[in-house]
Write a protein that holds these residues in place. Structure first.
Motif, short mmCIF file in Angstrom:
data_model
loop_
_atom_site.label_atom_id
_atom_site.label_comp_id
_atom_site.label_asym_id
_atom_site.label_seq_id
_atom_site.Cartn_x
_atom_site.Cartn_y
_atom_site.Cartn_z
N THR A 110 44.98 31.64 50.83
CA THR A 110 45.43 32.08 49.51
C THR A 110 45.69 30.87 48.63
OG1 THR A 110 46.45 34.07 50.45
CG2 THR A 110 47.18 33.39 48.25
N GLN A 111 45.05 30.85 47.48
CA GLN A 111 45.23 29.77 46.50
C GLN A 111 45.45 30.41 45.13
OE1 GLN A 111 45.37 26.50 47.18
NE2 GLN A 111 44.93 26.80 49.37
N ARG A 140 43.36 33.45 43.88
CA ARG A 140 42.16 33.57 44.70
C ARG A 140 42.49 33.60 46.18
NH1 ARG A 140 37.59 29.55 41.92
NH2 ARG A 140 37.87 30.32 39.78
N LYS A 141 41.68 34.37 46.89
CA LYS A 141 41.77 34.41 48.35
C LYS A 141 40.38 34.16 48.92
CE LYS A 141 45.68 37.59 49.12
NZ LYS A 141 46.32 36.92 50.25
N GLY A 176 54.35 39.98 49.84
CA GLY A 176 53.46 39.47 50.86
C GLY A 176 54.12 39.44 52.21
N SER A 183 49.28 41.83 50.69
CA SER A 183 49.81 41.34 49.42
C SER A 183 49.18 42.14 48.29
CB SER A 183 49.52 39.85 49.23
OG SER A 183 48.17 39.63 48.88
N SER A 195 47.56 41.05 45.90
CA SER A 195 46.29 40.46 45.46
C SER A 195 45.20 40.60 46.50
CB SER A 195 46.49 38.98 45.12
OG SER A 195 46.98 38.27 46.25
N SER A 202 46.43 32.75 58.64
CA SER A 202 46.88 33.02 57.27
C SER A 202 47.77 31.89 56.77
CB SER A 202 47.66 34.33 57.22
OG SER A 202 48.34 34.50 55.99
N LEU A 214 49.52 32.65 53.80
CA LEU A 214 50.17 33.42 52.75
C LEU A 214 51.66 33.11 52.61
CD1 LEU A 214 49.91 35.77 50.65
CD2 LEU A 214 50.62 37.30 52.51
#
Length: 394
Positions: free
Chosen positions: A151-152, A155-156, A238, A262, A264, A310, A312
């Motif tokens: 996760t950035q 964006r994922k 999340g 999450s 997103s 992950s 996250l």
């Protein structure tokens, strides 16, 4: 000519075989992991997406089971005149796909070159189960076992075998149809459980429990989940969680898999079956060399294990939870599983030291709305960390 003794030959063959067997490391959960797993070498911060070719004229498609990257699905499938003319259902999308959730509540899927494959209205697609509430199917993805979810911001990236097989982009304030809550709130599906917010950076959270007896009654759509997990604790939604579920597939069975949930985008690992009486281990371990959590759930009796990686949740801002949840579950004792006892609950810091909070600082809850229909619900956390008991009256 010299004769070589048969014992010498066998010893040489044995040593050769040992040399090619991959090294395996065991941990305190009873699980094992091959050291062959390496951190992705891809620097996602340097990825530049192709120019996305938006096509407003495309008809919306149905999405009922999520958008799942599949190596055998090719982009050309979605570019045929037959597909474009019909209102077809979609669940599998090609490796390399780019999912784009726009603020207007429309999800568009592009191939790796930026060509739009199809679009869907988030408010009209099916709402599917996640352990944190129903979510639009366009936001839920089953990924290959052992995938890295990076996760950035908005964006994922899903990285599998050191390739980006899925990119998900979410515009600010996009409509996802997900029911979420901050960790400090008690979401409506939480029946009973415990939560604890460590003051130290967390490096590991492990729990063990026995699959309880199944509910004696189950209605259509009812799903019950039991899990240990780490919430984000920074106001952003999340959670990463190894989950044992009852009736997730509508087939009156227990199953296990790992979830990263999450608003997103939600990701789930490979699913395996489980049986009442089996021992389950949920393990969330931070790998500082990779900067990822390795999240696994294992059925000790069958040996089935499902992993996901992950990033996250932050190690320094998270909340540990043990939980029983219910979805479309009547407030009636017959619809609850047997009691759940979480044992061997171990929290470790990133330095490897054991975090042992007093039981008084571990918050135990029974949701009032659920308790009103089953006054035998109770949480016993007095023996934390050796055990936490979630009584159900069965």
């Amino acid at each position: 000519m010299k004769r070589i003794k048969i014992g010498v030959i066998l010893l040489a063959l044995l040593l050769a075989a040992m040399a090619i067997i991959p090294m395996v490391s065991a941990d305190n959960t009873g699980t094992s992991s091959a050291t062959a797993i390496q951190a992705p070498t891809i620097d996602v911060k340097k990825i530049i997406l192709p120019e996305l070719q938006f096509e407003a004229s495309q008809k919306f498609v149905d999405v009922n089971q999520g958008l799942n990257p599949d190596k055998n699905t090719v982009p050309s499938k979605f570019l045929t005149s037959e597909f474009k003319a019909g209102n077809q259902g979609v669940s599998k999308i090609p490796y390399g796909s780019i999912i784009y959730h726009s603020r207007d509540g429309i999800t568009r899927v592009f191939d790796s070159s930026g060509k739009q494959l199809f679009a869907a209205d988030d408010m009209k697609v099916a709402k599917v189960f996640t352990p944190q509430g129903p979510q639009a199917a366009t936001y839920v993805h089953e990924v290959p076992e052992g995938s890295f979810i990076n996760t950035q911001g908005d964006r994922k990236y899903t990285i599998y075998e050191n390739s980006v097989i899925l990119t998900e982009v979410t515009e600010t304030s996009a409509v996802s149809g997900v029911i979420m809550a901050a960790p400090s709130d008690w979401p409506p599906q939480y029946i009973e459980g415990v939560e604890y917010t460590p003051t130290q950076a967390v490096g590991r959270f492990t729990s063990q429990w026995t699959v309880p007896t199944a509910p004696s009654s189950t209605q259509s759509g009812q799903i019950t989940t039991i899990w240990n997990g780490l919430h984000r604790n920074s106001g952003a939604s999340g959670v990463i969680q190894p989950v044992l579920a009852w009736n997730e597939n509508g087939d009156l069975r227990y199953t296990i898999r790992v979830w990263e949930v999450s608003s997103s985008g939600t990701y789930k690992s490979t699913q395996y079956g489980a049986r009442a009486g089996h021992t389950i281990v949920g393990d969330i371990a931070w790998d500082s060399s990779m900067s990822y959590w390795k999240v696994t759930i294992k059925d000790v009796n069958s040996g089935d294990i499902s992993p996901m990686w992950s990033n996250l949740v932050s190690t320094s801002s998270c909340q540990a939870a043990l939980m029983l949840e219910g979805f479309q579950q009547p407030v009636n004792r017959a619809y609850y599983p047997g009691a759940i006892t979480f044992t061997n609950n171990v929290l470790r810091s990133t330095a490897g030291t054991v975090i042992t909070p007093p039981a008084s600082s571990v918050n135990g809850y029974v949701a009032t709305t659920w308790y009103s229909g089953n006054n035998l619900l109770a949480v016993n956390k007095n023996n934390w960390p050796s055990s936490v008991v979630l009584s159900t009256g069965n």
